[in-house]
Design an enzyme around this catalytic site. Sequence first.
Site, PDB file in Angstrom:
ATOM      1  N   ASN A   1      -8.648  21.827  76.040  1.00  0.00           N
ATOM      2  CA  ASN A   1      -7.592  22.636  76.646  1.00  0.00           C
ATOM      3  C   ASN A   1      -7.957  22.903  78.103  1.00  0.00           C
ATOM      4  OD1 ASN A   1      -5.931  24.729  77.545  1.00  0.00           O
ATOM      5  ND2 ASN A   1      -5.992  25.846  75.622  1.00  0.00           N
TER       6      ASN A   1
ATOM      7  N   HIS B   1       1.642  21.187  76.323  1.00  0.00           N
ATOM      8  CA  HIS B   1       0.340  21.684  76.735  1.00  0.00           C
ATOM      9  C   HIS B   1      -0.683  21.306  75.673  1.00  0.00           C
ATOM     10  CE1 HIS B   1      -3.005  24.220  77.590  1.00  0.00           C
ATOM     11  NE2 HIS B   1      -2.711  25.110  76.663  1.00  0.00           N
TER      12      HIS B   1
ATOM     13  N   CYS C   1      -1.570  28.781  80.863  1.00  0.00           N
ATOM     14  CA  CYS C   1      -1.282  27.445  80.361  1.00  0.00           C
ATOM     15  C   CYS C   1       0.168  27.024  80.570  1.00  0.00           C
ATOM     16  CB  CYS C   1      -1.644  27.359  78.886  1.00  0.00           C
ATOM     17  SG  CYS C   1      -3.370  27.795  78.548  1.00  0.00           S
TER      18      CYS C   1
END
Length: 333
Positions: A288, A258, A117
């Site tokens: 996500n 993020h 990520c």
Amino acid sequence: MHQFIGAGVAVTGSGSAAPSLSLDNVGLSQIVETSDEWISSRTGIQQRRLATPQETLATLATEASRSALAMAEVEPQEIDLIILATSTPDDLFGTASKVQAELGAVNAVAFDLTAACSGFVFGLVTASQFIRTGVYRKVLLIGADVLSRWVDWSDRRTCVLFGDGAGAVVLQANDRDRLLGFELRSDGSQNSCLNLAYAGQPRSLVGEHAIAQGNYQFITMNGQEVYRFAVKRVPEVIEKALHRASLSTEDLDWLLLHQANQRILDAVAQRLKVPSEKVVSNLARYGNTSAASIPLALDEYVRAGKIQPGQTIAASGFGAGLTWGAAIFQWGR
């Protein structure tokens, strides 16, 4: 090419792509024991996009790249370097070269970069070094992941979180350096908190000679540990990057984190004393998307006219590794 030594870096175009298939929380509740209220209240996620069997990482990355190149008014053959930040390549040997071929970027060298990520932020810093040293002048940076391939759809702790998508930006040599500061970090001692791990079984070959063969397991995560890590470390790394840029949080126009969990976004913004109207969020619609989340959200806000040229953005990625990092940059030339 090498006369550009000492060049600055500018982010001149953005693009994004997401699969057409959308799965909302009500639909997910038919797969595992959960509910829209449970997912929304704990994560802020309402739906996620999932790649169909016909869609690949390369197709999503290529679509996002074409949009970014068009916005930057750069032809594919002008690109010197392609960096694909991903943890879910179509091919373990790398997918960036496939994207290069699909785009017709015949003059570009291409490689994958894996930092989960944090991948887009790590890729942004990596790409900028090639420009700053004068080696390359135009770089295409892509963040893309197809996490649905590696989600355990019977595990309600993780399957509610993840989605698929791609985002891309074009970086160009510029008289004025728009990358103002950055800070990157890793802590392998916490690697077990978030994994997509290989699981091998011993296989005898000849005599006592043995190897391991197997496949990758599904994503596993210690949600509480990841939350604690993010809420503590992300504000620290943003403040360090701001210090390197000789700026403070008051100088920021946007906080671009993020897109992992709305609670994390809110907690980090609160610790930094950044008002909610400056926090970029499209988590509710995408979930996500790992390395794709920052460029996907960036592109959405740019195309909506929210992020304007010259505005200052603090972008921060964090996740498996554990890795985390922040980059302070101004949008546009």
